[in-house]
Write a protein that holds these residues in place. Structure first.
Motif, PDB file in Angstrom:
ATOM      1  N   ARG A   1     120.592 -11.982 -22.690  1.00 26.69           N
ATOM      2  CA  ARG A   1     121.253 -10.788 -23.227  1.00 26.69           C
ATOM      3  C   ARG A   1     120.325  -9.580 -23.075  1.00 26.69           C
ATOM      4  NH1 ARG A   1     126.282 -11.839 -26.380  1.00 26.69           N
ATOM      5  NH2 ARG A   1     126.415 -14.066 -26.151  1.00 26.69           N
ATOM      6  N   PRO A   2     120.533  -8.757 -22.058  1.00 29.04           N
ATOM      7  CA  PRO A   2     119.735  -7.537 -21.928  1.00 29.04           C
ATOM      8  C   PRO A   2     120.320  -6.406 -22.770  1.00 29.04           C
ATOM      9  CG  PRO A   2     121.148  -7.772 -20.037  1.00 29.04           C
ATOM     10  CD  PRO A   2     121.368  -8.993 -20.895  1.00 29.04           C
ATOM     11  N   PHE A   3     119.472  -5.437 -23.122  1.00 28.35           N
ATOM     12  CA  PHE A   3     119.945  -4.253 -23.831  1.00 28.35           C
ATOM     13  C   PHE A   3     119.126  -3.041 -23.408  1.00 28.35           C
ATOM     14  CE2 PHE A   3     116.716  -6.034 -26.593  1.00 28.35           C
ATOM     15  CZ  PHE A   3     115.977  -4.931 -26.972  1.00 28.35           C
ATOM     16  N   ASP A   4     119.711  -1.876 -23.573  1.00 24.16           N
ATOM     17  CA  ASP A   4     119.040  -0.623 -23.255  1.00 24.16           C
ATOM     18  C   ASP A   4     119.636   0.474 -24.110  1.00 24.16           C
ATOM     19  OD1 ASP A   4     117.360   1.182 -22.060  1.00 24.16           O
ATOM     20  OD2 ASP A   4     118.614   1.487 -20.304  1.00 24.16           O
ATOM     21  N   TYR A   5     118.778   1.245 -24.758  1.00 20.68           N
ATOM     22  CA  TYR A   5     119.207   2.403 -25.545  1.00 20.68           C
ATOM     23  C   TYR A   5     118.477   3.605 -24.984  1.00 20.68           C
ATOM     24  CZ  TYR A   5     119.610   5.645 -29.454  1.00 20.68           C
ATOM     25  OH  TYR A   5     119.852   6.747 -30.228  1.00 20.68           O
ATOM     26  N   LEU A   6     119.230   4.587 -24.508  1.00 21.84           N
ATOM     27  CA  LEU A   6     118.643   5.765 -23.871  1.00 21.84           C
ATOM     28  C   LEU A   6     119.079   7.003 -24.628  1.00 21.84           C
ATOM     29  CD1 LEU A   6     117.081   7.034 -21.508  1.00 21.84           C
ATOM     30  CD2 LEU A   6     119.238   7.123 -20.268  1.00 21.84           C
ATOM     31  N   ARG A   7     118.109   7.856 -24.955  1.00 23.94           N
ATOM     32  CA  ARG A   7     118.406   9.106 -25.647  1.00 23.94           C
ATOM     33  C   ARG A   7     117.564  10.198 -25.017  1.00 23.94           C
ATOM     34  NH1 ARG A   7     116.996  10.584 -31.906  1.00 23.94           N
ATOM     35  NH2 ARG A   7     117.742  12.702 -31.825  1.00 23.94           N
TER      36      ARG A   7
ATOM     37  N   ASP B   1     114.625   2.597 -25.240  1.00 24.28           N
ATOM     38  CA  ASP B   1     114.356   1.330 -25.921  1.00 24.28           C
ATOM     39  C   ASP B   1     115.098   0.246 -25.134  1.00 24.28           C
ATOM     40  OD1 ASP B   1     113.695  -0.607 -27.700  1.00 24.28           O
ATOM     41  OD2 ASP B   1     114.702   0.282 -29.428  1.00 24.28           O
ATOM     42  N   PHE B   2     114.356  -0.673 -24.556  1.00 24.60           N
ATOM     43  CA  PHE B   2     114.967  -1.642 -23.651  1.00 24.60           C
ATOM     44  C   PHE B   2     114.388  -3.027 -23.901  1.00 24.60           C
ATOM     45  CE2 PHE B   2     111.298   0.254 -21.753  1.00 24.60           C
ATOM     46  CZ  PHE B   2     110.586  -0.821 -21.269  1.00 24.60           C
ATOM     47  N   GLY B   3     115.082  -4.033 -23.409  1.00 24.47           N
ATOM     48  CA  GLY B   3     114.578  -5.390 -23.541  1.00 24.47           C
ATOM     49  C   GLY B   3     115.664  -6.408 -23.307  1.00 24.47           C
ATOM     50  N   GLY B   4     115.408  -7.595 -23.823  1.00 27.29           N
ATOM     51  CA  GLY B   4     116.378  -8.660 -23.666  1.00 27.29           C
ATOM     52  C   GLY B   4     115.927  -9.928 -24.349  1.00 27.29           C
ATOM     53  N   THR B   5     116.832 -10.866 -24.444  1.00 28.70           N
ATOM     54  CA  THR B   5     116.546 -12.174 -25.013  1.00 28.70           C
ATOM     55  C   THR B   5     116.996 -13.244 -24.027  1.00 28.70           C
ATOM     56  OG1 THR B   5     118.676 -12.298 -26.134  1.00 28.70           O
ATOM     57  CG2 THR B   5     116.851 -11.343 -27.372  1.00 28.70           C
TER      58      THR B   5
ATOM     59  N   SER C   1     112.050 -13.353 -26.459  1.00 25.78           N
ATOM     60  CA  SER C   1     112.572 -12.008 -26.716  1.00 25.78           C
ATOM     61  C   SER C   1     111.519 -10.982 -26.310  1.00 25.78           C
ATOM     62  CB  SER C   1     112.909 -11.855 -28.205  1.00 25.78           C
ATOM     63  OG  SER C   1     113.295 -10.533 -28.469  1.00 25.78           O
ATOM     64  N   TYR C   2     111.954  -9.866 -25.729  1.00 28.53           N
ATOM     65  CA  TYR C   2     111.057  -8.779 -25.354  1.00 28.53           C
ATOM     66  C   TYR C   2     111.732  -7.452 -25.659  1.00 28.53           C
ATOM     67  CZ  TYR C   2     108.387  -5.435 -22.677  1.00 28.53           C
ATOM     68  OH  TYR C   2     107.647  -4.341 -22.325  1.00 28.53           O
ATOM     69  N   GLU C   3     110.949  -6.513 -26.180  1.00 30.78           N
ATOM     70  CA  GLU C   3     111.453  -5.159 -26.420  1.00 30.78           C
ATOM     71  C   GLU C   3     110.378  -4.168 -26.017  1.00 30.78           C
ATOM     72  OE1 GLU C   3     113.221  -2.320 -29.989  1.00 30.78           O
ATOM     73  OE2 GLU C   3     112.679  -4.394 -30.393  1.00 30.78           O
ATOM     74  N   GLY C   4     110.767  -3.181 -25.231  1.00 32.96           N
ATOM     75  CA  GLY C   4     109.852  -2.122 -24.816  1.00 32.96           C
ATOM     76  C   GLY C   4     110.372  -0.782 -25.309  1.00 32.96           C
TER      77      GLY C   4
END
Length: 95
Positions: A3-9, A34-38, A61-64
């Protein structure tokens, strides 16, 4: 299952903050990513152990975070000539 995710502002849709408006300053550039995935699932190693009744799983899990967030600042310097007539001058340890 991954499950990847990305939050861009960024500042394209943001309003200027109150302090910048008060000082007449421009909107500051704010960038946040804010990006990452599990990744997780069952551990299946044939021949190492019997799968029946033994449930072993892994999870990673990783979050950058990349953040650029400048702050508005105001500096006011009061000199001796800025005091109103009749006011006492401050004493800062000088005789």
């Amino acid at each position: 299952m991954a499950r990847p995710f990305d939050y861009l502002r960024n500042d394209a849709m943001d309003a200027n903050n109150w302090f910048n408006n008060f000082l007449g300053a421009r909107k500051t550039a704010e960038r946040q990513n804010d990006f990452g995935g599990t990744l997780g699932g069952p551990i299946l190693i044939p021949g190492l152990y019997k799968w029946q009744g033994q449930k072993r799983f892994f999870f990673f899990s990783y979050e950058g975070l990349r953040l650029l967030q400048p702050q508005a600042a105001a500096l006011v310097v009061v000199s001796g000539c800025d005091f109103a007539p009749g006011m006492r001058r401050p004493h800062f340890g000088r005789s």
